[in-house]
Scaffold this motif. Structure first.
Motif, PDB file in Angstrom:
ATOM      1  N   SER A 174     -73.205  18.878 -38.073  1.00 26.20           N
ATOM      2  CA  SER A 174     -73.033  17.563 -37.799  1.00 26.20           C
ATOM      3  C   SER A 174     -72.003  16.692 -38.733  1.00 26.20           C
ATOM      4  O   SER A 174     -71.067  16.111 -38.399  1.00 26.20           O
ATOM      5  N   MET A 175     -72.133  17.246 -40.200  1.00 23.63           N
ATOM      6  CA  MET A 175     -71.158  16.599 -40.899  1.00 23.63           C
ATOM      7  C   MET A 175     -69.762  17.083 -40.948  1.00 23.63           C
ATOM      8  O   MET A 175     -68.922  16.281 -40.990  1.00 23.63           O
ATOM      9  N   VAL A 192     -72.272   9.676 -42.098  1.00 23.41           N
ATOM     10  CA  VAL A 192     -71.464  10.897 -42.072  1.00 23.41           C
ATOM     11  C   VAL A 192     -72.307  11.913 -41.644  1.00 23.41           C
ATOM     12  O   VAL A 192     -73.658  12.383 -42.053  1.00 23.41           O
ATOM     13  N   GLY A 193     -72.136  12.446 -40.040  1.00 23.23           N
ATOM     14  CA  GLY A 193     -73.143  13.404 -39.433  1.00 23.23           C
ATOM     15  C   GLY A 193     -74.476  12.558 -39.201  1.00 23.23           C
ATOM     16  O   GLY A 193     -75.444  13.193 -39.230  1.00 23.23           O
ATOM     17  N   GLN A 194     -74.308  11.190 -38.962  1.00 27.41           N
ATOM     18  CA  GLN A 194     -75.360  10.343 -38.425  1.00 27.41           C
ATOM     19  C   GLN A 194     -76.000   9.818 -39.699  1.00 27.41           C
ATOM     20  O   GLN A 194     -75.966   8.626 -39.836  1.00 27.41           O
ATOM     21  N   LYS A 201     -68.440  18.452 -38.204  1.00 26.89           N
ATOM     22  CA  LYS A 201     -67.902  17.812 -36.801  1.00 26.89           C
ATOM     23  C   LYS A 201     -67.335  16.271 -36.949  1.00 26.89           C
ATOM     24  O   LYS A 201     -66.528  15.795 -36.225  1.00 26.89           O
ATOM     25  N   ASP A 202     -68.170  15.726 -38.019  1.00 21.48           N
ATOM     26  CA  ASP A 202     -67.683  14.528 -38.397  1.00 21.48           C
ATOM     27  C   ASP A 202     -66.466  14.299 -39.358  1.00 21.48           C
ATOM     28  O   ASP A 202     -66.268  13.212 -39.970  1.00 21.48           O
TER      29      ASP A 202
END
Length: 397
Positions: A151-152, A59-61, A154-155
């Protein structure tokens, strides 16, 4: 019956103190930088799966989310811990010091992760709540620009793992270990980075009249920047403009062609943030032009202000007082100029970001320091706090 006695106490986690220390020390020995937290994420996922959580990785890379639903309650809560380390060479001399040269848990994220894992195990064993708890293990808080929290989000963090409120904490050197610090509304500053290149005209040091010296231009800009907070900002409003980098030249008999400045800018409101950007860019361009030089500015807007919601902060304070007593709780701590990407989570959901003392005196080494270490005395306290917060939040109608 005193219903508060039903909820988690520090003594419940104190029995796991040795296990928590072993886990924290392992994480400390194996630090990973932003978006490189593969081993840490794998360990977190393995623990959560072992305890019966539904686990989602990537999640978020490199983030991990553990979810646990108990009973028929419809409420949900999110708790976040950060996992990444810093590019610092550790100088603690501890037996569990970093085994990875130039990488170190110098901000206590190893402790934050361990506390939440301690709470996760306890909650899975006792299941004394009704509803859903989502545990967000986040990458890249230290990145500064490419936020792990963002990032999380956006994911699909809050769409895939929704919560009614979100909570997080950070250790706080300078306050006694185990003391909780809170503040409603703004707590931590927005942090922006500014990269400035001064373009002059280099030449021989003995013939300065044939050059446009970028060192002189940069020096003038540094001094001019000091007037912005002093003369453009309302004295009742906190703000900081710091020049952290000034680079120019390689030899004392050569006037270089360029110079470089890097700034850190801190503020607590959108209006102040806009004012600082306007004044910095205007001053830099005009100062450079006055010497016949040019300036290029890359103004990077970083993490926003951490703004705690009133109701959730009041609730978090109440839980802390129940757990450790009112004498160990500061409900209205000072504003903090440091930045924190938990701010993005609070923009999306109501919640509270709090601080837990990491020690004062000799125990209070500042974070981002090669001599820093997370205070293990906090491990059972922090884990018990998260467990009790979940139990209390998911016990409310």
């Amino acid at each position: 019956m005193d219903t508060a006695k039903r909820y988690c106490e520090v003594a419940d986690l104190a029995r796991s103190a040795e296990e928590l220390c072993t886990l924290r020390h392992h994480l400390h020995q194996h630090p990973e930088l932003a978006y490189e937290e593969l081993e840490t994420a794998a360990l977190v996922a393995q623990k959560l799966e072992q305890w019966g959580y539904q686990v989602t990785t990537g999640v978020g890379q490199t983030g991990v989310v553990g979810s646990l639903t108990v009973g028929e309650g419809t409420r949900s809560i999110g708790i976040r811990a950060d996992m990444d380390a810093l590019p610092i060479h550790e100088q603690t001399g501890l037996p569990y010091a970093s085994r990875r040269h130039g990488k170190m848990h110098a901000c206590g994220h190893d402790g934050h992760t361990t506390m939440l894992l301690g709470a996760a195990k306890y909650l899975a064993e006792t299941r004394h709540f009704s509803g859903t708890v989502h545990l967000y293990f986040q990458p890249a808080e230290e990145h500064g620009i490419k936020s792990g929290a963002l990032s999380m989000i956006k994911d699909g963090l809050f769409e895939r793992f929704p919560c009614d409120a979100v909570f997080g904490l950070h250790n706080h050197p300078g306050a006694p270990a185990g003391k909780f610090l809170f503040r409603r509304g703004p707590l931590q500053a927005a942090g922006d980075n500014v990269y400035i290149t001064i373009k002059g005209n280099g030449g021989h040091a003995a013939r300065p009249h044939l050059t446009v010296d970028p060192v002189v231009v940069a020096s003038s800009i540094v001094m001019g920047l000091q007037t912005i907070v002093a003369r453009n900002v309302d004295p009742t409003q906190p703000a900081v403009v710091t020049v952290g980098v000034l680079q120019a030249g390689t030899a004392n008999n050569v006037i270089p062609g360029n110079a470089r400045l890097e700034l850190s800018v801190r503020s607590f409101s959108p209006e102040m943030r806009a004012l600082l950007k306007e004044r910095i860019t205007g001053l830099v361009h005009q100062q450079a032009a006055s010497y016949g030089a040019e300036a290029e500015i890359d103004y990077c807007m970083g993490y926003p202000v951490v703004i705690n919601s009133d109701r959730e902060t009041a609730f978090a304070v109440e839980v802390a007082k129940e757990l450790v007593g009112a004498n160990n709780v500061e409900p209205h701590t000072d504003l903090l100029m440091g930045s924190e990407d938990f701010a993005y989570l609070l923009q999306a959901r109501p919640g509270c970001f709090l601080r837990i003392g990491n020690g004062d005196g000799e125990d209070g080494c500042m974070v981002h320091n090669p001599a820093y270490d997370f205070n293990d005395r906090n491990l059972p306290i922090g884990a018990a706090y998260w467990a009790r917060l979940v139990e209390r939040f998911l016990a409310q109608p």
